[in-house]
Design a protein around this motif. Sequence first.
Motif, PDB file in Angstrom:
ATOM      1  N   CYS A   1      28.887  32.919  53.155  1.00 35.27           N
ATOM      2  CA  CYS A   1      30.080  31.923  52.057  1.00 35.27           C
ATOM      3  C   CYS A   1      31.184  31.259  52.692  1.00 35.27           C
ATOM      4  O   CYS A   1      31.635  30.055  52.172  1.00 35.27           O
ATOM      5  N   THR A   2      32.426  32.132  52.968  1.00 38.90           N
ATOM      6  CA  THR A   2      33.677  31.193  53.325  1.00 38.90           C
ATOM      7  C   THR A   2      33.506  30.804  54.157  1.00 38.90           C
ATOM      8  O   THR A   2      34.513  29.748  54.542  1.00 38.90           O
TER       9      THR A   2
ATOM     10  N   PHE B   1      37.669  29.953  48.443  1.00 34.98           N
ATOM     11  CA  PHE B   1      37.330  31.381  47.947  1.00 34.98           C
ATOM     12  C   PHE B   1      38.496  32.139  48.913  1.00 34.98           C
ATOM     13  O   PHE B   1      37.910  32.955  49.746  1.00 34.98           O
TER      14      PHE B   1
ATOM     15  N   HIS C   1      38.686  31.834  39.055  1.00 40.27           N
ATOM     16  CA  HIS C   1      37.656  33.267  38.806  1.00 40.27           C
ATOM     17  C   HIS C   1      37.137  32.006  37.632  1.00 40.27           C
ATOM     18  O   HIS C   1      36.301  32.685  36.844  1.00 40.27           O
TER      19      HIS C   1
ATOM     20  N   THR D   1      33.517  31.748  37.563  1.00 37.26           N
ATOM     21  CA  THR D   1      31.976  32.062  37.366  1.00 37.26           C
ATOM     22  C   THR D   1      31.417  32.749  36.203  1.00 37.26           C
ATOM     23  O   THR D   1      31.020  33.251  35.814  1.00 37.26           O
TER      24      THR D   1
ATOM     25  N   CYS E   1      40.642  39.211  47.639  1.00 36.21           N
ATOM     26  CA  CYS E   1      38.454  39.021  46.924  1.00 36.21           C
ATOM     27  C   CYS E   1      38.787  40.428  48.037  1.00 36.21           C
ATOM     28  O   CYS E   1      36.869  40.871  47.196  1.00 36.21           O
ATOM     29  N   SER E   2      38.756  40.421  48.472  1.00 37.10           N
ATOM     30  CA  SER E   2      36.951  41.346  49.464  1.00 37.10           C
ATOM     31  C   SER E   2      38.062  42.922  48.758  1.00 37.10           C
ATOM     32  O   SER E   2      36.942  43.675  49.080  1.00 37.10           O
TER      33      SER E   2
ATOM     34  N   HIS F   1      34.581  42.512  46.617  1.00 38.77           N
ATOM     35  CA  HIS F   1      33.610  41.647  46.694  1.00 38.77           C
ATOM     36  C   HIS F   1      33.477  42.297  48.492  1.00 38.77           C
ATOM     37  O   HIS F   1      34.631  41.594  49.162  1.00 38.77           O
TER      38      HIS F   1
ATOM     39  N   ASN G   1      32.807  39.844  51.778  1.00 41.25           N
ATOM     40  CA  ASN G   1      33.441  38.963  51.320  1.00 41.25           C
ATOM     41  C   ASN G   1      32.332  38.567  51.646  1.00 41.25           C
ATOM     42  O   ASN G   1      32.084  37.148  50.998  1.00 41.25           O
ATOM     43  N   ASN G   2      30.901  38.949  51.325  1.00 39.22           N
ATOM     44  CA  ASN G   2      29.882  38.338  50.288  1.00 39.22           C
ATOM     45  C   ASN G   2      29.718  38.194  48.651  1.00 39.22           C
ATOM     46  O   ASN G   2      29.425  39.196  47.981  1.00 39.22           O
ATOM     47  N   PHE G   3      30.002  37.417  48.266  1.00 33.68           N
ATOM     48  CA  PHE G   3      30.122  37.013  47.106  1.00 33.68           C
ATOM     49  C   PHE G   3      28.274  36.393  46.800  1.00 33.68           C
ATOM     50  O   PHE G   3      28.724  36.793  45.449  1.00 33.68           O
TER      51      PHE G   3
ATOM     52  N   SER H   1      26.834  40.773  43.803  1.00 29.92           N
ATOM     53  CA  SER H   1      28.110  41.200  42.165  1.00 29.92           C
ATOM     54  C   SER H   1      28.898  42.322  42.869  1.00 29.92           C
ATOM     55  O   SER H   1      28.412  43.854  43.086  1.00 29.92           O
TER      56      SER H   1
END
Lengths: 423, 410, 316
Positions: free
Chosen positions: A357-358, A364, A371, A374, A387-388, A391, A394-396, A399
């Motif tokens: 995604c990034t 992100f 946020h 979302t 974020c990581s 997630h 970084n796999n958004f 969930s």
Amino acid sequence: MKSKIKFLSFIVFVLAITFTFTQCSHNDKEHSNDSDKASVLDDSFDKIDDSQSNSIEINEHGVKFDHTKMALSCKDCHSCQYPTKQKPCLINCPRKQLITVYHAPEEGPTLVEMNQIKGDYKPFMFTHKLHAQMANMTGGCQTCHHYNTTGPIQKCSNCHESDRAKVKNIHIPDLESAYHRMCLTCHREWSHSTDCQQCHLSKDQNPEEYKKSKIAKYQHKDHPPLVEPGKIVYQTKHSSGKFVTFQHEDHTKLFGLECKSCHGDDNCISCHDYWNKQTGNNTVKFKKTHKTFQQHHNPCSNCHTIQNNCGKCHKEQEVDKFNHSSTGFNLGTNHSHLQCNACHKKTGVFKGLNKNCTSCHNNFVMGKFDHKKTGLQLNEMHADFDCSSCHTNNNFAVSPVCNDCHDGYSYPAKKPGKLVKKK
Amino acid sequence: MSELIYPQPVKAKFFTPGMIIVSLIALNGIVFLAIRFLFGIGAVTNLNNQYPWGIWIGVDVAAGVVLAAGGFVSAAMGHIFHLPYMKLVVRPALLTAMLGYTFVAFAVFVDIGRWYYIWHPLVMWNGTSPLFEVGICVMIYLTVLYIEFTPILTERFRGKVNLPSILRVFNGLVEWILKLLDNTLGKVMFLFLIAGVVLSTLHQSSLGTLMVIAGYKMHPLWQTPILPLLFFISAVCVGIPMIIFESLIASRSFKIEPEMHVLSKIAGYVPLLLGIYLAFKLGDMFIRQSFVYMTEINKFSIAFIIEIVFGVILPMIMLMSRRVLNSPFWLFIASALVVLGVGINRINNFIIAYRPFYAKSAYIPSFGEISVTLGCIALTVILYRAIVMIFPVISLPKQDDLKELKHNRG
Amino acid sequence: MDEKVKNQNPRRTFLKQFAVGTAASVGVSLIPTKTEAKFKDTQRENETRMGVLFDATLCAGCRNCERACKVAHNFPVDDIETFRDRSVYKEYRRPSPNNYTVVNEFPPSGVATFPIDVKVQCMHCNEPACASACIVGAFTKHASGAVTWNSDMCIGCRYCMVACPFQIPTFEYDKAIQPKIQKCDLCFERTKVGKIPACVENCPVGALTYGPREELLLLAKEKIERHPDKYYHHVFGEYEVGGTSWLYVAPVEFSELKFPPVGDSPAPGVTEAIQHGIFAYFIPPLALFSWLGGVMYVNNRKNKKIENEANEGEKK
């Protein structure tokens, strides 16, 4: 008196020098001390000076326009390098690059009474809204309003002389010609008739009644909205690669092409196949004309490379719509409405994007991403995390799970913030 | 022999059966002429806006002018180059030329829409127009021809003026005028003779220039910048055969012995002239490569072949043979072929070759047009007969010599 | 004549008379030379000439121009709606004595998707064949470009019709007295007072544009440049027959629209070259005259000698 002249000539001299340096004149031989000429020069200089300090001008037709605010090159309107007010050296209308603003058809008048020309026929009512709607599918407003500044809509008679005998610039047709050409370029093809009474009032008709009947008939009449074909399948006469499938929807929705970029020159009969009346299905048939290879492939070759690439389009059967999941990346609900170039930035190249995604969403990262979007506003505790942290990798798409950190916690019983309305 | 014969009025019956037919043709022509002058050209002709010129120009004027070329050719041969044996035929040739040009002038008068303005070219000059040149030359030449003919007139009437009844008082005056004419003209006649030849050269060639301006509208087999030269050469070619042709007809009609010794002598020049003409014609054809049009068979190529083969090549070969030159019959045929050939050439140039781009159908002359043309020719024939019966034109042995001759033979 | 001159000094008489003849011929020859020069200066090489550009892609075949022309030239005119009758297009029409201009329709071909209408009238050549050919010079090429005809001069010979490469002049064959040559005069009487030609004024689509010829050429080329796919890339009349005042642009090749195969050289060119060759200051005719005179003189003397000798022989 004598001193006055002296003083004037001095000013003129100074001005003339400035004049030469500002390169606004092409004729520097004129700065003589002759007072007659000087006054002319003086005058012109004032005006140039004025225009330089204030870029808003009112042209000869009383239309205000601001040069500086136009996304234009000087050459779009002027033929010489240094246009002056005396010699604007405007190129002839219609200019190659046109300056238009878009208006919805409904913004304009429904009916316009054409009564500027006195002739053999009486005035007639022009169904402006209907025509604007039709034009919307091809060239847009500029089909008729082919030269307009960013200001108000100009009257045709501003450029088109209404008395033919007085036409000075023969490159600009007079008003009557301009009107009729506008009508006839389409109507000759459309109805194959040049009968004047198609539009004009005949002698025995009452103009008031005619006006009323026109209003009653057209006031609420709209051109039916255009049904856009999903795809068009062309059948060629060649034995191999017989079918060419044109993904019309993809071109408009995904590539974001405007109607006029392909249909700019189209006419009513392009769709309303007047002779064959074959508009039953989505597949629209065009009138066959003898076209060269070049002309035939122009609609595609304007953007696509067609040389040595026939098989790309010419297939043995109809081709289905492009399915993005076949590339290994399902567009899902979030990405399906996007145009191709939203992600595939490099024109013409549709390969090699990182699925991460990034790689696209460079916002992100912690601190940059709101946020709330979302639907979950993170509380103070969580907002400070990277974020990581939640997630993983970084796999958004997936969930985060609460009990990775908090034993026994589970979503939605426990939330890292509060739910808000999605943005 | 030539010492024995000299020009004198022919004594014969005027209205022979043949002449009655000719007179009827003339009458028929006069009827249509009347219609033309009363109701306009369109009432009689098949001319239209695509075909402005018909047989009245192609036959009456163009062919008429060239067939009257005998006049200037004989004048040049007889008076300028002094070929002695020409003397016998100069007068008939002059008369033919005079009548021919009168006929041409009349045809022009009939054909132009405003006949009453026929004098306009005299005062309104357009130097770039070949038609103007033709018009002026023909007008002057016609005058010159009349002047050349005056000596014949004075010879006939001088000393014999005897006007009827009241007019008798003018006898002296007329006699004086004739005397004056005879004396003064004799001194300056050479000027007119030369002028006649120069004028003929000019307008015979300019008649060819006429059609050059039609450009692409004229079939390339005929359209060439050297048309004026071809017209001039063909006019020279047809002069002698025309003299022979009419001389033989006249002798037959008046039942007199044809002057074969002169005719066959002058006929000897014709093959050479025809050869030159043919060389120019074919040379031009090869230079312009117009022979490609001969490969297709249509009215153009057929007309061209008829014109060349029957009008030029055939008589040229015929006239190279002694037998033809010495036989009145074959000489007549050969000359007639040349006359017809050149006539056809003029018709081809002015009518057949003219193929206007926008014409819907080809031009075919109407009955009225043909009637008028034939009528005018018939009138000319009548006039010719009348004049040779009044004036000393045709050379004959003296009346008593003739009797003697017959007596001797008998 | 030789007998009559005999008793004078033949040589003196001949020379004297010949000199008189020559002088007279020279005098005559000067006049046409002058008129030629005038023609060239005032009528041909004129930069101010006007013209009309006809755009066949615009013409809708309404025939308003035909009607306007008739009105302007005082011909009987029908109601305007009768001119809407398109059945006249079934056959190809040409101008006639009471119709200086006609419109013809051709089926669509090439890039044109609707019928092509083409107006026909006098092209008003820069070097008009009619003016060059006319026996009395009844045609005038005006500085304004118009080629007009003068009724007071015309003799009705119809040579202009033979000469015209576009077959434009028409003749009133049905008239016995004062038949006229009728053709478009580019509304000479109207333009003289500042009006534009009637057909141009009445064209609803502006398929006709009246203006200076040079300017019209620019306009024509601009049209082709702007819509290269809409026009056949040629301006008819720019070079045809040395240029014409009327110019045409069309969507298809002009031969498809029944334009004649005229070529670029001026129609009167060859003829005038021949005429000027034959009449170069009247030198060739005079030369021929003198040569023939010389030949005649020599032959006369020779003949007399022979005659005299014969006479003498007889006496002896």
